[in-house]
Design a protein around this motif. Structure first.
Motif, mmCIF file in Angstrom:
data_model
loop_
_atom_site.group_PDB
_atom_site.id
_atom_site.type_symbol
_atom_site.label_atom_id
_atom_site.label_comp_id
_atom_site.label_asym_id
_atom_site.label_seq_id
_atom_site.Cartn_x
_atom_site.Cartn_y
_atom_site.Cartn_z
ATOM 1 N N ILE A 188 -35.375 -29.842 -5.037
ATOM 2 C CA ILE A 188 -35.039 -30.244 -3.784
ATOM 3 C C ILE A 188 -33.671 -30.251 -3.585
ATOM 4 C CG2 ILE A 188 -37.784 -30.748 -2.563
ATOM 5 C CD1 ILE A 188 -36.318 -33.173 -2.451
ATOM 6 N N GLY A 189 -32.905 -30.691 -4.611
ATOM 7 C CA GLY A 189 -31.475 -31.009 -5.340
ATOM 8 C C GLY A 189 -30.901 -29.955 -4.825
ATOM 9 N N VAL A 190 -31.578 -28.978 -5.525
ATOM 10 C CA VAL A 190 -30.658 -26.991 -5.135
ATOM 11 C C VAL A 190 -30.672 -26.695 -4.301
ATOM 12 C CG1 VAL A 190 -31.188 -24.736 -6.348
ATOM 13 C CG2 VAL A 190 -32.133 -26.636 -7.931
ATOM 14 N N TYR A 191 -31.499 -26.379 -3.023
ATOM 15 C CA TYR A 191 -31.381 -26.378 -1.769
ATOM 16 C C TYR A 191 -30.679 -26.895 -1.120
ATOM 17 C CZ TYR A 191 -35.132 -23.326 -3.199
ATOM 18 O OH TYR A 191 -36.365 -22.206 -3.807
ATOM 19 N N VAL A 192 -30.741 -28.267 -1.585
ATOM 20 C CA VAL A 192 -29.951 -29.445 -0.478
ATOM 21 C C VAL A 192 -28.827 -29.433 -0.625
ATOM 22 C CG1 VAL A 192 -29.391 -32.143 -0.605
ATOM 23 C CG2 VAL A 192 -31.771 -31.019 -0.147
ATOM 24 N N VAL A 193 -27.692 -28.724 -1.884
ATOM 25 C CA VAL A 193 -26.588 -28.679 -2.862
ATOM 26 C C VAL A 193 -25.911 -27.831 -1.855
ATOM 27 C CG1 VAL A 193 -25.280 -28.198 -5.445
ATOM 28 C CG2 VAL A 193 -26.452 -30.498 -4.233
ATOM 29 N N LEU A 194 -27.276 -26.368 -2.259
ATOM 30 C CA LEU A 194 -25.994 -24.976 -1.752
ATOM 31 C C LEU A 194 -27.029 -25.021 -0.566
ATOM 32 C CD1 LEU A 194 -28.167 -22.587 -4.484
ATOM 33 C CD2 LEU A 194 -25.653 -23.949 -4.588
ATOM 34 N N ARG A 195 -27.113 -25.816 0.340
ATOM 35 C CA ARG A 195 -26.696 -25.478 1.789
ATOM 36 C C ARG A 195 -25.922 -26.815 2.072
ATOM 37 N NH1 ARG A 195 -31.234 -24.395 4.977
ATOM 38 N NH2 ARG A 195 -32.986 -22.576 3.250
ATOM 39 N N GLY A 196 -24.853 -27.189 1.098
ATOM 40 C CA GLY A 196 -23.643 -27.916 2.264
ATOM 41 C C GLY A 196 -24.511 -29.069 2.880
ATOM 42 N N MET A 197 -25.212 -29.336 2.392
ATOM 43 C CA MET A 197 -26.221 -30.878 3.080
ATOM 44 C C MET A 197 -26.129 -31.933 2.407
ATOM 45 S SD MET A 197 -29.418 -28.731 4.664
ATOM 46 C CE MET A 197 -29.709 -29.995 6.345
ATOM 47 N N SER A 198 -25.869 -32.212 1.082
ATOM 48 C CA SER A 198 -26.225 -32.953 0.113
ATOM 49 C C SER A 198 -26.536 -34.606 0.526
ATOM 50 C CB SER A 198 -24.362 -33.219 -0.298
ATOM 51 O OG SER A 198 -24.724 -32.925 -1.151
ATOM 52 N N TYR A 199 -25.916 -34.631 1.936
ATOM 53 C CA TYR A 199 -25.812 -36.064 2.061
ATOM 54 C C TYR A 199 -27.789 -36.417 2.851
ATOM 55 C CZ TYR A 199 -22.876 -39.426 -0.095
ATOM 56 O OH TYR A 199 -22.219 -39.733 -1.110
ATOM 57 N N ILE A 200 -27.990 -35.484 3.413
ATOM 58 C CA ILE A 200 -29.850 -35.275 3.809
ATOM 59 C C ILE A 200 -30.136 -36.085 3.217
ATOM 60 C CG2 ILE A 200 -30.339 -33.094 2.557
ATOM 61 C CD1 ILE A 200 -30.905 -33.478 6.152
ATOM 62 N N GLY A 201 -30.359 -36.355 1.932
ATOM 63 C CA GLY A 201 -31.044 -37.117 0.649
ATOM 64 C C GLY A 201 -30.951 -38.527 1.191
ATOM 65 N N HIS A 202 -30.355 -39.232 1.853
ATOM 66 C CA HIS A 202 -29.940 -40.051 1.422
ATOM 67 C C HIS A 202 -29.718 -40.844 3.471
ATOM 68 C CE1 HIS A 202 -26.032 -43.711 1.867
ATOM 69 N NE2 HIS A 202 -26.267 -43.521 2.558
ATOM 70 N N GLY A 203 -29.254 -39.573 4.354
ATOM 71 C CA GLY A 203 -29.929 -39.501 5.484
ATOM 72 C C GLY A 203 -31.132 -39.612 5.703
ATOM 73 N N LEU A 204 -31.745 -39.123 5.412
ATOM 74 C CA LEU A 204 -33.333 -38.649 5.561
ATOM 75 C C LEU A 204 -33.883 -40.354 5.172
ATOM 76 C CD1 LEU A 204 -34.640 -35.412 4.613
ATOM 77 C CD2 LEU A 204 -34.865 -36.691 7.349
ATOM 78 N N SER A 205 -33.700 -40.372 4.505
ATOM 79 C CA SER A 205 -34.335 -42.235 3.388
ATOM 80 C C SER A 205 -33.691 -42.707 4.250
ATOM 81 C CB SER A 205 -33.775 -42.467 1.958
ATOM 82 O OG SER A 205 -32.300 -42.266 2.495
ATOM 83 N N HIS A 206 -32.600 -43.147 4.849
ATOM 84 C CA HIS A 206 -32.194 -43.967 5.674
ATOM 85 C C HIS A 206 -33.248 -44.048 7.555
ATOM 86 C CE1 HIS A 206 -29.000 -44.884 3.606
ATOM 87 N NE2 HIS A 206 -28.394 -45.786 4.249
ATOM 88 N N ALA A 207 -33.702 -42.465 7.587
ATOM 89 C CA ALA A 207 -34.696 -42.098 9.242
ATOM 90 C C ALA A 207 -35.549 -42.939 8.442
ATOM 91 C CB ALA A 207 -33.815 -40.327 9.199
ATOM 92 N N ILE A 208 -35.831 -42.327 7.519
ATOM 93 C CA ILE A 208 -37.301 -43.012 7.280
ATOM 94 C C ILE A 208 -37.729 -44.323 7.667
ATOM 95 C CG2 ILE A 208 -38.823 -43.110 5.225
ATOM 96 C CD1 ILE A 208 -38.779 -40.378 4.752
ATOM 97 N N PHE A 209 -36.536 -44.903 6.816
ATOM 98 C CA PHE A 209 -36.598 -47.056 7.130
ATOM 99 C C PHE A 209 -36.675 -46.796 8.064
ATOM 100 C CE2 PHE A 209 -34.475 -50.326 7.832
ATOM 101 C CZ PHE A 209 -35.172 -51.530 6.573
ATOM 102 N N GLY A 210 -36.082 -46.394 9.387
ATOM 103 C CA GLY A 210 -36.490 -46.451 10.676
ATOM 104 C C GLY A 210 -38.088 -46.174 10.945
ATOM 105 N N GLY A 211 -38.489 -45.266 10.359
ATOM 106 C CA GLY A 211 -39.570 -45.289 10.929
ATOM 107 C C GLY A 211 -41.042 -45.798 10.062
ATOM 108 N N PHE A 212 -40.430 -46.398 9.005
ATOM 109 C CA PHE A 212 -41.161 -47.518 8.433
ATOM 110 C C PHE A 212 -41.557 -49.066 9.510
ATOM 111 C CE2 PHE A 212 -39.998 -51.314 5.777
ATOM 112 C CZ PHE A 212 -40.568 -51.795 5.638
#
Lengths: 264, 291
Positions: free
Chosen positions: B32-56
């Motif tokens: 999935i990192g291929v799409y993340v990096v090529l879309r210029g969203m490198s920090y989406i993984g970082h962001g989403l994991s934090h968001a998911i912590f909120g959901g947790f």
């Protein structure tokens, strides 16, 4: 709206108005594109050229007015090379094939490989399938995107600024290629700010500045009056070897036949 | 170090489980990192994991299962990021920064007010691969299979929408739907791999394999394959290092990736593409009014 396939226009734009964030970009625009047409949309930056192209494409909807396209109309779109992300890892083959999204398997079929080979051959870039898109010359890059647009056998080809940012020779090559495609029956509409290099060579021009200022053959629309209304700046028009040549009013050469502003 | 010392950890079931999860999770993040990096969203993984912590935190409050609650929360955040990016003149980097961090902050506030739900928040933050249960193994394997299936059957659509969204849209591809599908895959992947990598290190697990692969190839297909292999390799080697060096698995996996990245950087020096062009990657998009 969908019009029947009866030999009428491919796309007809009727009194269309388009706005982004309440700023009108196109107002009451009429435009008909027929089979085999070859037109250039000219106008200054911000005049709505690209938006008109997107309207023909169906990528934007008019706020008022209507766009009627022929049933099953296939449109190919070639973006400006300057908007392409050249860092992206795609080879020529991957780039050409990506527009055919309905195939179930990711890899190209044998037929598709042959199709790409033929298409590249026809466009004069045979054998470059496995090159990265950046490892090509400007003209070759333009052709890759033309190939991608042609893969789905469109009846209408739309090109946004096909010659911006390319050198004169590439401009000639590309213009030549598009004319050839047009002769084979493909309708072509390009946007351009290059009046002398492109627009004056095409059979039909649309001068745009939010509204359509004039439309017709270069001999009819390339006049100082129309150009001043389109560009908001005075321009002179010369005639050279039967062709109209547009020059800025202040850089006129005196020893060429001058068309008086009143002569149009 | 002898062979028997190297293979000793394989005698333990907890290690074999952990190794399987780390390898599959690494491959998944690489893919999935291929799409993340090529879309210029490198920090989406970082962001989403934090968001998911909120959901947790929130899922504990309302009493739904962790995976369901946090997963939906993560998906909602991801969709919000794409929606904001599409509709306003805000880059995805800024949208990620605002939305996912706000979601994380909400999670922190909820935990302070109401206490932590059942799971250990430390494990969520830093990853605890050796604590994975059999169900965690299946979740990671299942999500990886789901991601691989989506990417396999939507290969060209995802490529077109990633490379040239404006033109893809105009060519009749429903890019909003394609993007939403990708966000679903992304949210599910982050959720499933959080236990291994931890919230704080997941960004690297997503970005490093793709960035490494990008330096080694100019073909999209090869980049997908390479990034997946690099991710799997990092997971496998990182887990073994984690055991032998007695360091948490998240850091060893990321450091293995960083080493590969450095190697690829040095090896790819001569592979630079000829003919550098002046075009920066974010020139005026087609959506510019007028033009």
């Amino acid at each position: 709206m969908i019009a029947p396939n009866d030999g009428g226009p491919l796309v007809a734009v009727g009194r269309a108005t388009v706005a982004y964030d309440r700023t009108p970009v196109l107002v009451n625009v009429d435009l008909r594109v027929g089979a085999g047409d070859f037109s250039a949309i000219v106008g200054p930056s911000g005049s709505g050229k690209t938006t008109l192209l997107r309207l023909l494409l169906g990528a934007v909807s008019p706020l008022a007015g209507e766009v009627t396209r022929r049933r099953d109309l296939r449109v190919g779109y070639v973006p400006q090379v300057e908007t392409v992300n050249w860092q992206f890892p795609v080879t020529v083959r991957e780039c050409v094939l990506m527009s055919r999204t309905h195939r179930l398997w990711p890899w190209p079929s044998r037929a598709e490989r042959a199709e790409v080979r033929e298409l590249l051959d026809r466009l004069g870039i045979a054998g470059l399938e496995d090159r990265h898109i950046r490892a090509l010359s400007g003209g070759q890059q333009q052709r890759v995107f033309i190939a991608r647009a042609l893969l789905n056998e469109p009846q209408l080809l739309l090109m946004d600024e096909p010659t911006s940012g390319v050198d004169i020779r590439t401009r000639h090559d590309v213009l030549h290629l598009i004319s050839e495609l047009n002769r084979e029956g493909l309708a072509v509409v390009v946007t351009t700010h290059d009046l002398n290099g492109i627009a004056a060579h095409l059979p039909n021009l649309v001068c745009l500045n939010t509204e359509v200022i004039a439309a017709g053959a270069p001999a009819d629309v390339l006049t100082p009056e129309v150009l001043e209304r389109t560009y908001g700046a005075p321009m002179e028009v010369l005639e050279h070897a039967g062709m109209r040549v547009v020059v800025d009013a202040f850089s006129m050469a005196d020893n060429v036949t001058r068309l008086r502003r009143t002569s149009a | 170090m002898t062979w028997s010392e190297l293979t000793r950890p394989f005698e333990f079931e907890f290690f074999r489980n952990g190794l399987l999860v780390a390898t599959v999770a690494g491959a998944l993040c690489g893919l999935i990192g291929v799409y993340v990096v090529l879309r210029g969203m490198s920090y989406i993984g970082h962001g989403l994991s934090h968001a998911i912590f909120g959901g947790f935190a929130a899922s504990g409050l309302v009493g739904v299962s962790f995976f369901l609650g946090a997963g939906l929360w993560g998906l909602a955040s991801a969709l919000m990021v794409t929606a904001v990016t599409r509709r306003r003149a805000i880059g995805s980097d800024a949208a990620i920064g605002v939305i996912t961090t706000a979601s994380f902050a909400l999670g922190l506030a909820l935990i302070q007010l109401y206490g932590s739900p059942g799971r250990n928040p430390d494990a969520a933050l830093f990853g605890n691969v050796l604590g994975v249960a059999a169900e965690d193994v299946w979740i990671v394997v299942g999500v990886a299979a789901f991601a691989a299936t989506v990417i396999f059957f939507r290969y060209r659509a995802l490529l077109f929408a990633t490379f040239d969204p404006e033109v893809a849209d105009a060519a009749g591809l429903r890019t909003a739907r394609t993007d939403a599908l990708l966000m679903l895959v992304l949210a599910a992947s982050i959720l499933a791999t959080m236990n291994v990598m931890g919230v704080t290190l997941i960004a690297a697990a997503v970005v490093v394999p793709a960035a490494t692969a990008r330096m080694l190839t100019h073909s999209f297909t090869r980049m997908l394959v390479l990034a997946t292999l690099v991710g799997a390799f990092c997971g496998f080697v990182g887990m073994n290092l984690s055991y032998h060096l007695d360091i948490a698995s998240g850091p060893t996996i990321v450091l293995t990736g960083a080493t590969l990245f450095a190697l690829a950087f040095m090896l790819s020096g001569t592979r630079r593409i000829r003919r550098p062009r002046r075009n920066p990657r974010d020139t005026a998009p087609l959506a510019t009014p007028g033009g």
